[in-house]
Design a protein around this motif. Sequence first.
Motif, PDB file in Angstrom:
ATOM      1  N   VAL A 262       0.859  -1.183   0.000  1.00  0.00           N
ATOM      2  CA  VAL A 262       0.000   0.000   0.000  1.00  0.00           C
ATOM      3  C   VAL A 262       0.894   1.232   0.000  1.00  0.00           C
ATOM      4  N   GLY A 263       0.288   2.401  -0.174  1.00  0.00           N
ATOM      5  CA  GLY A 263       1.056   3.634  -0.225  1.00  0.00           C
ATOM      6  C   GLY A 263       1.530   4.098   1.143  1.00  0.00           C
ATOM      7  N   ARG A 264       2.075   5.280   1.169  1.00  0.00           N
ATOM      8  CA  ARG A 264       2.583   5.865   2.412  1.00  0.00           C
ATOM      9  C   ARG A 264       1.429   6.077   3.391  1.00  0.00           C
ATOM     10  N   LEU A 265       1.679   5.767   4.659  1.00  0.00           N
ATOM     11  CA  LEU A 265       0.670   5.974   5.690  1.00  0.00           C
ATOM     12  C   LEU A 265       0.493   7.472   5.903  1.00  0.00           C
ATOM     13  N   ALA A 266      -0.706   7.988   5.556  1.00  0.00           N
ATOM     14  CA  ALA A 266      -0.952   9.429   5.597  1.00  0.00           C
ATOM     15  C   ALA A 266      -1.612   9.868   6.896  1.00  0.00           C
ATOM     16  N   LEU A 274      -5.186   5.316   6.759  1.00  0.00           N
ATOM     17  CA  LEU A 274      -5.419   5.865   5.429  1.00  0.00           C
ATOM     18  C   LEU A 274      -4.084   6.051   4.724  1.00  0.00           C
ATOM     19  N   PHE A 275      -4.029   5.596   3.478  1.00  0.00           N
ATOM     20  CA  PHE A 275      -2.773   5.603   2.724  1.00  0.00           C
ATOM     21  C   PHE A 275      -2.867   6.532   1.522  1.00  0.00           C
ATOM     22  N   SER A 276      -1.739   7.140   1.175  1.00  0.00           N
ATOM     23  CA  SER A 276      -1.700   8.040   0.028  1.00  0.00           C
ATOM     24  C   SER A 276      -1.744   7.243  -1.264  1.00  0.00           C
ATOM     25  N   GLY A 277      -2.158   7.895  -2.329  1.00  0.00           N
ATOM     26  CA  GLY A 277      -2.145   7.261  -3.646  1.00  0.00           C
ATOM     27  C   GLY A 277      -0.787   7.464  -4.310  1.00  0.00           C
ATOM     28  N   GLY A 278      -0.742   7.259  -5.602  1.00  0.00           N
ATOM     29  CA  GLY A 278       0.496   7.506  -6.336  1.00  0.00           C
ATOM     30  C   GLY A 278       1.555   6.450  -6.159  1.00  0.00           C
ATOM     31  N   LEU A 279       1.138   5.220  -5.804  1.00  0.00           N
ATOM     32  CA  LEU A 279       2.124   4.171  -5.588  1.00  0.00           C
ATOM     33  C   LEU A 279       2.923   3.889  -6.857  1.00  0.00           C
ATOM     34  N   ARG A 280       2.266   3.963  -8.001  1.00  0.00           N
ATOM     35  CA  ARG A 280       2.958   3.724  -9.271  1.00  0.00           C
ATOM     36  C   ARG A 280       4.082   4.743  -9.478  1.00  0.00           C
ATOM     37  N   ASN A 281       3.838   5.994  -9.122  1.00  0.00           N
ATOM     38  CA  ASN A 281       4.862   7.026  -9.279  1.00  0.00           C
ATOM     39  C   ASN A 281       6.037   6.799  -8.327  1.00  0.00           C
ATOM     40  N   VAL A 282       5.737   6.353  -7.113  1.00  0.00           N
ATOM     41  CA  VAL A 282       6.801   6.054  -6.149  1.00  0.00           C
ATOM     42  C   VAL A 282       7.688   4.930  -6.681  1.00  0.00           C
ATOM     43  N   PHE A 283       7.048   3.896  -7.238  1.00  0.00           N
ATOM     44  CA  PHE A 283       7.805   2.778  -7.801  1.00  0.00           C
ATOM     45  C   PHE A 283       8.645   3.232  -8.992  1.00  0.00           C
ATOM     46  N   SER A 284       8.041   4.038  -9.860  1.00  0.00           N
ATOM     47  CA  SER A 284       8.746   4.483 -11.073  1.00  0.00           C
ATOM     48  C   SER A 284       9.989   5.291 -10.728  1.00  0.00           C
ATOM     49  N   LEU A 285       9.882   6.137  -9.708  1.00  0.00           N
ATOM     50  CA  LEU A 285      11.035   6.945  -9.312  1.00  0.00           C
ATOM     51  C   LEU A 285      12.157   6.065  -8.778  1.00  0.00           C
ATOM     52  N   ALA A 286      11.823   5.087  -7.945  1.00  0.00           N
ATOM     53  CA  ALA A 286      12.852   4.176  -7.419  1.00  0.00           C
ATOM     54  C   ALA A 286      13.476   3.361  -8.547  1.00  0.00           C
ATOM     55  N   ASP A 287      12.661   2.914  -9.503  1.00  0.00           N
ATOM     56  CA  ASP A 287      13.181   2.147 -10.639  1.00  0.00           C
ATOM     57  C   ASP A 287      14.105   2.995 -11.498  1.00  0.00           C
ATOM     58  N   LEU A 288      13.733   4.264 -11.713  1.00  0.00           N
ATOM     59  CA  LEU A 288      14.556   5.168 -12.511  1.00  0.00           C
ATOM     60  C   LEU A 288      15.923   5.374 -11.867  1.00  0.00           C
ATOM     61  N   LYS A 289      15.939   5.585 -10.557  1.00  0.00           N
ATOM     62  CA  LYS A 289      17.209   5.779  -9.861  1.00  0.00           C
ATOM     63  C   LYS A 289      18.061   4.517  -9.912  1.00  0.00           C
ATOM     64  N   LEU A 290      17.408   3.354  -9.836  1.00  0.00           N
ATOM     65  CA  LEU A 290      18.152   2.096  -9.950  1.00  0.00           C
ATOM     66  C   LEU A 290      18.777   1.972 -11.331  1.00  0.00           C
ATOM     67  N   GLU A 291      18.030   2.279 -12.371  1.00  0.00           N
ATOM     68  CA  GLU A 291      18.566   2.187 -13.735  1.00  0.00           C
ATOM     69  C   GLU A 291      19.771   3.107 -13.903  1.00  0.00           C
ATOM     70  N   ARG A 292      19.697   4.290 -13.358  1.00  0.00           N
ATOM     71  CA  ARG A 292      20.825   5.225 -13.458  1.00  0.00           C
ATOM     72  C   ARG A 292      22.044   4.690 -12.723  1.00  0.00           C
ATOM     73  N   LEU A 293      21.813   4.074 -11.572  1.00  0.00           N
ATOM     74  CA  LEU A 293      22.927   3.500 -10.817  1.00  0.00           C
ATOM     75  C   LEU A 293      23.581   2.369 -11.610  1.00  0.00           C
ATOM     76  N   LEU A 294      22.775   1.473 -12.171  1.00  0.00           N
ATOM     77  CA  LEU A 294      23.326   0.355 -12.937  1.00  0.00           C
ATOM     78  C   LEU A 294      24.004   0.845 -14.216  1.00  0.00           C
ATOM     79  N   ASP A 295      23.476   1.912 -14.816  1.00  0.00           N
ATOM     80  CA  ASP A 295      24.146   2.526 -15.974  1.00  0.00           C
ATOM     81  C   ASP A 295      25.550   2.977 -15.598  1.00  0.00           C
ATOM     82  N   SER A 296      25.684   3.571 -14.422  1.00  0.00           N
ATOM     83  CA  SER A 296      27.015   4.042 -13.993  1.00  0.00           C
ATOM     84  C   SER A 296      27.969   2.871 -13.781  1.00  0.00           C
ATOM     85  N   PHE A 297      27.445   1.730 -13.311  1.00  0.00           N
ATOM     86  CA  PHE A 297      28.288   0.545 -13.175  1.00  0.00           C
ATOM     87  C   PHE A 297      28.766   0.067 -14.541  1.00  0.00           C
ATOM     88  N   ASP A 298      27.844   0.023 -15.513  1.00  0.00           N
ATOM     89  CA  ASP A 298      28.195  -0.429 -16.860  1.00  0.00           C
ATOM     90  C   ASP A 298      29.237   0.491 -17.497  1.00  0.00           C
TER      91      ASP A 298
END
Length: 407
Positions: A262-266, A274-298
């Motif tokens: 579920v989302g952040r406890l609001a 009650l939890f906040s929405g936007g879970l997809r956006n939270v996931f996308s941001l974490a995934d984007l940062k991971l991709e950038r980190l792995l790009d730097s490794f490559d």
Amino acid sequence: MPEQVDVVVVGAGHAGLSASHFLTERSIDHVVLERGEVANSWRTERWDSLRLLTPNWQSRLPGHRYTGDNPDGYMSMGEVVDFIDHFARVARAPVRTNTTVESVTRVDGGYRVLTDDGELRCRAVVIASGACNVPSVPPLSAAVPAEVDQVTAFDYRGPDKLAEGGVLVVGASATGVQLAHEIRQSGRPVTLSVGEHVRMPRTYRGHDVLWWMDATGIWSQRYDEVDDLDRARRLPSPQLVGTPERRTLDLNALTAADVALVGRLASIRDGDALFSGGLRNVFSLADLKLERLLDSFDEWAAANGHDAGDPERPEPTRTPAKPPWKLDLRGEIRTIVWATGYRPDYSWLDVPVVDAKGRLNHDGGVVVDSPGLYALGLPVLRRRRSTFIHGIEDDAREVIDHLRSIL
């Protein structure tokens, strides 16, 4: 008469003992005060199954290294205590255990350190009492119904100590994902409340992900080179776990284990979480940062001719089709586990160097506006690796060198 000593070190964990090592090396008279035993927080404030996030080969202190036969494994808490305890003995650190510091005040160009075993006067103090002294539990916890048990990561020892029934784990850093997984394995229904988090695979291209952090120099980045230092110091710990099989424990792994996300406890209102929405956006941001980190490794691997394995990327975080925005705490949840981080405790520090948010005002471990006061073991103190066991050596050496220059 108060006891006179040049330097008082507060805390006999890996940071305080490393400070002692360099003070001894520089022939500076000092004492290390510890409220419990050596490595006290590792002994008393960790859950039973916890292991280090860092592999054994990274476990090193000044002049002291892991020498066992499992360099790619991860130390249990008992092994961490033994490792630090052995360092204290080899370094012959002048530790006074079971001595609680009650106050530190400025006097006559130095400091007065009052303990439950007497008073000391010194020219300098090194605060090495840690960054994780008190659980950070949000104020909304006061609205939790009385019949729901509330547990922090300090209190938690294992799932068998929890009441039967559903569990809500709040926080999805390393602590949150580990506890959610362990509690779910006990058969209890588990819901994980997810906010900002740092996603990492346990291994990448044939190496532990922390090998890459070391090799590429990310962990060696100095605090005065970080663009947003305040934010860097507040980042949650990465979603990692130390297991023999070097398993990745991310949100996808938790979903596969039937942990509900579920989302952040609001807020908590009328017995409902009650939890906040936007879970997809939270996931996308974490995934984007991971991709950038792995790009730097490559990029580092290509530039340095490193013949690593295939750059297989983790799949994006899977978003639940309809994550609930409300949970009935009187019916669905029997226990809330607060995995919402920790903060230092400076209640004993009677010197005006702590801001309104409880943070020590320091520049690379040199406390601002109070000459002779120093700190070690805080997040990104002098480098990104500062809070890890293997990150303390360089920090301690440089802080003690600065201290020596003022004595």
